[in-house]
Design a protein around this motif. Structure first.
Motif, PDB file in Angstrom:
ATOM      1  N   SER A   5     -12.091  -5.169   5.504  1.00  0.00           N
ATOM      2  CA  SER A   5     -12.783  -6.373   5.059  1.00  0.00           C
ATOM      3  C   SER A   5     -11.813  -7.384   4.461  1.00  0.00           C
ATOM      4  O   SER A   5     -12.093  -8.573   4.443  1.00  0.00           O
ATOM      5  CB  SER A   5     -13.879  -6.019   4.058  1.00  0.00           C
ATOM      6  N   CYS A   6     -10.676  -6.927   3.974  1.00  0.00           N
ATOM      7  CA  CYS A   6      -9.685  -7.860   3.407  1.00  0.00           C
ATOM      8  C   CYS A   6      -9.152  -8.811   4.479  1.00  0.00           C
ATOM      9  O   CYS A   6      -8.867  -9.965   4.195  1.00  0.00           O
ATOM     10  CB  CYS A   6      -8.520  -7.102   2.792  1.00  0.00           C
ATOM     11  N   HIS A   7      -9.012  -8.301   5.719  1.00  0.00           N
ATOM     12  CA  HIS A   7      -8.408  -9.106   6.779  1.00  0.00           C
ATOM     13  C   HIS A   7      -9.317  -9.243   8.001  1.00  0.00           C
ATOM     14  O   HIS A   7      -8.841  -9.610   9.077  1.00  0.00           O
ATOM     15  CB  HIS A   7      -7.056  -8.516   7.183  1.00  0.00           C
ATOM     16  N   CYS A  41      -8.855   0.710   3.672  1.00  0.00           N
ATOM     17  CA  CYS A  41      -9.168   0.892   5.082  1.00  0.00           C
ATOM     18  C   CYS A  41      -8.123   1.702   5.846  1.00  0.00           C
ATOM     19  O   CYS A  41      -8.347   2.067   6.997  1.00  0.00           O
ATOM     20  CB  CYS A  41      -9.291  -0.474   5.747  1.00  0.00           C
TER      21      CYS A  41
HETATM   22 FE1  FES Z   1      -8.398  -4.035   2.040  1.00  0.00          FE
HETATM   23 FE2  FES Z   1      -8.145  -3.370   4.568  1.00  0.00          FE
HETATM   24  S1  FES Z   1      -9.952  -3.346   3.392  1.00  0.00           S
HETATM   25  S2  FES Z   1      -6.566  -3.926   3.207  1.00  0.00           S
END
Ligand code: FES
Length: 88
Positions: A5-7, A41
């Motif tokens: 979700s970060c990327h 993740c």
């Molecule tokens: Fe944070 Fe992938 S969910 S780096």
């Protein structure tokens, strides 16, 4: 399904990457940035990468600090790639 979700990386993107590049975890972290921020993740992303690249998921050895860029003890995937982003 969203994996990172970060990327904003989903499983289809990881499978497509594996189809084009094989088991290339470091390259995937550089291109898709998966696992390079919070690291939550990383384990699932590696599992998908391995399976898509034709490696049995059961053979994965995931270190607790797999996403730590300062990793001093990298765990290697069966393909020989480090599971963290330390570049070793
Ligand atoms: Fe944070 Fe992938 S969910 S780096």
């Amino acid at each position: 399904m969203w994996i990172c979700s970060c990327h904003a990386v989903n499983d289809g993107m990881i499978k497509a990457f594996a189809k084009e590049h094989g088991c290339a975890w470091k390259k995937m972290t550089q291109e898709l940035k998966v696992g390079t921020q919070c690291g939550i993740c990383a384990k699932e992303a590696k599992k998908i990468l391995e399976e898509a690249a034709g490696k049995p998921a059961s053979s994965l050895k995931i270190a607790e600090n797999a996403s730590n860029p300062d990793c001093e003890a990298p765990a290697l995937l069966p393909c020989g790639k480090c599971t963290c982003t330390c570049g070793k």
